[in-house]
Design a protein around this motif. Structure first.
Motif, PDB file in Angstrom:
ATOM      1  N   ARG A  13       0.825  -1.216   0.000  1.00 52.69           N
ATOM      2  CA  ARG A  13       0.000   0.000   0.000  1.00 52.69           C
ATOM      3  C   ARG A  13       0.850   1.252   0.000  1.00 52.69           C
ATOM      4  O   ARG A  13       0.385   2.315  -0.431  1.00 52.69           O
ATOM      5  CB  ARG A  13      -0.943  -0.006   1.217  1.00 52.69           C
ATOM      6  N   TRP A  14       2.091   1.190   0.473  1.00 55.39           N
ATOM      7  CA  TRP A  14       2.963   2.348   0.411  1.00 55.39           C
ATOM      8  C   TRP A  14       3.233   2.736  -1.042  1.00 55.39           C
ATOM      9  O   TRP A  14       3.546   3.892  -1.340  1.00 55.39           O
ATOM     10  CB  TRP A  14       4.290   2.061   1.104  1.00 55.39           C
ATOM     11  N   THR A  16       0.959   1.639  -3.850  1.00 58.44           N
ATOM     12  CA  THR A  16      -0.288   1.845  -4.601  1.00 58.44           C
ATOM     13  C   THR A  16      -1.054   3.090  -4.180  1.00 58.44           C
ATOM     14  O   THR A  16      -1.824   3.640  -4.970  1.00 58.44           O
ATOM     15  CB  THR A  16      -1.193   0.611  -4.447  1.00 58.44           C
ATOM     16  N   GLU A  17      -0.859   3.552  -2.966  1.00 56.97           N
ATOM     17  CA  GLU A  17      -1.575   4.724  -2.500  1.00 56.97           C
ATOM     18  C   GLU A  17      -0.826   6.027  -2.779  1.00 56.97           C
ATOM     19  O   GLU A  17      -1.303   7.110  -2.403  1.00 56.97           O
ATOM     20  CB  GLU A  17      -1.868   4.600  -0.995  1.00 56.97           C
ATOM     21  N   SER A  18       0.326   5.922  -3.443  1.00 54.12           N
ATOM     22  CA  SER A  18       1.102   7.120  -3.794  1.00 54.12           C
ATOM     23  C   SER A  18       0.730   7.607  -5.194  1.00 54.12           C
ATOM     24  O   SER A  18       0.459   6.798  -6.098  1.00 54.12           O
ATOM     25  CB  SER A  18       2.598   6.813  -3.743  1.00 54.12           C
ATOM     26  N   THR A  19       0.739   8.926  -5.390  1.00 53.25           N
ATOM     27  CA  THR A  19       0.384   9.506  -6.689  1.00 53.25           C
ATOM     28  C   THR A  19       1.366   9.092  -7.769  1.00 53.25           C
ATOM     29  O   THR A  19       0.976   8.785  -8.905  1.00 53.25           O
ATOM     30  CB  THR A  19       0.342  11.044  -6.570  1.00 53.25           C
ATOM     31  N   HIS A  22       0.940   5.937 -10.086  1.00 53.33           N
ATOM     32  CA  HIS A  22      -0.007   5.942 -11.200  1.00 53.33           C
ATOM     33  C   HIS A  22       0.435   6.864 -12.337  1.00 53.33           C
ATOM     34  O   HIS A  22      -0.349   7.144 -13.250  1.00 53.33           O
ATOM     35  CB  HIS A  22      -1.388   6.382 -10.680  1.00 53.33           C
ATOM     36  N   GLY A  76       4.051  11.019   1.187  1.00 53.07           N
ATOM     37  CA  GLY A  76       4.118  10.002   2.229  1.00 53.07           C
ATOM     38  C   GLY A  76       5.285  10.212   3.162  1.00 53.07           C
ATOM     39  O   GLY A  76       5.364   9.580   4.213  1.00 53.07           O
ATOM     40  N   LYS A  89       4.346   6.066   7.362  1.00 59.38           N
ATOM     41  CA  LYS A  89       3.801   4.717   7.575  1.00 59.38           C
ATOM     42  C   LYS A  89       4.910   3.726   7.937  1.00 59.38           C
ATOM     43  O   LYS A  89       4.745   2.863   8.799  1.00 59.38           O
ATOM     44  CB  LYS A  89       3.064   4.249   6.321  1.00 59.38           C
TER      45      LYS A  89
END
Length: 298
Positions: A13-14, A16-19, A22, A76, A89
């Motif tokens: 998730r560190w 996939t949840e970062s801009t 993508h 993050g 995180k």
């Protein structure tokens, strides 16, 4: 207390949840992964330097490209005292591990240091079980010998001489030590070993006869029963032991010619015909009408 996170796992998730994950630019995605890896392996867990030049090198980007994408790639992370960037995180994971397991880890590290200096006095992890023991099973003792009961069983199986017994004991020890075998009752294992078909065949290869035939061959004076006569061709030896003249004749005839050409060993040749006889193997004489030898009487 742990000093790095290299024995933990990176949380997907560190990423996939970062801009930056993508982004349509593969070099930017790669740079984000490299920054997370640098923080994960840092000697200051979850932390990377604040120097833009060092950050560009860690991310594999040029200084210009870093200047354009640095803000996105540091998503993050938060800047802490001293100016370093710390991934929030990842830092939370580090703090949680230290809070829950820090004391045990610190003790293990100290024990490891002592163990490296005095291996015999400071076992690293728990008590080492004696070699060759598992749930009541054990390796064969080095000084193992057959007791009186086993010797009697061995003799029943046909291992009657001292040479037989010494051979049997050595074969059993070889069997026991091969592949680190473990048994709870070695005497019971030995009894099964005596009658094993593999042991019997090994004995035959070494001594030239089966263990069951030992008494007949080696102890005739004690009145041991003769071995049963088997069907099929007989050998010179078995025919002689059975005292069968007809059997001897058949064996010799099969080997050297018709039965009327064969004479038993204790039959003396007729006068003037000694040159026509030759001494055969295994104590038997035989003759053939092959013409008079040179110099024989007509």
């Amino acid at each position: 207390m742990i000093q790095t996170l290299t024995h933990s796992a990176l949380d997907i998730r560190w990423f996939t949840e970062s801009t930056w994950f993508h982004s349509s630019d593969a070099t930017v995605v790669r740079a984000g992964v490299l920054l997370l890896e640098a923080a994960f392996r840092s000697t200051q867990p979850a932390t990377i330097p604040c120097d833009p030049l060092i950050l560009s090198r860690l991310s594999g980007l040029s200084a210009n490209v870093w200047a354009e994408n640095g803000a996105t790639l540091l998503q993050g992370f938060e800047q802490v005292e001293g100016g370093a960037w710390r991934h929030t995180k990842m830092a939370e994971l580090f703090d949680a591990v230290n809070e829950r397991f820090g004391a045990q880890i610190k003790e293990l590290v100290a024990s490891s240091a002592l163990a490296s200096l005095a291996v015999e006095e400071f076992p690293l992890v728990g008590e080492v079980k004696p070699a060759g023991r598992s749930k009541g099973k054990r390796a064969l003792p080095k000084d193992y010998q057959f007791n009186e009961g086993l010797v009697a069983k061995a003799e029943e199986a046909g291992f009657i001489t001292d040479e037989h017994k010494a051979w049997l004991l050595q074969k059993f020890k070889d069997f026991a030590t091969s592949s680190g075998r473990l048994y709870s009752n070695w005497d019971a294992t030995a009894r099964n070993f005596f009658t094993s078909s593999i042991t019997q065949r090994d004995f035959l290869s070494n001594f030239g006869y089966w263990p069951r035939d030992s008494k007949t061959r080696l102890m005739p004076a004690l009145g041991a029963p003769s071995a049963p006569v088997r069907s099929g061709p007989q050998s010179f030896e078995s025919a002689a032991l059975n005292g069968s003249k007809s059997s001897v004749d058949r064996v010799l005839a099969k080997r050297f010619g018709a039965q009327n050409d064969v004479q038993d060993a204790d039959v003396k040749p007729a006068a003037g015909t000694s040159a026509a006889f030759t001494q055969g193997g295994f104590g038997f004489g035989f003759a053939r009408n092959r013409g008079a030898a040179p110099g024989a009487a007509a």
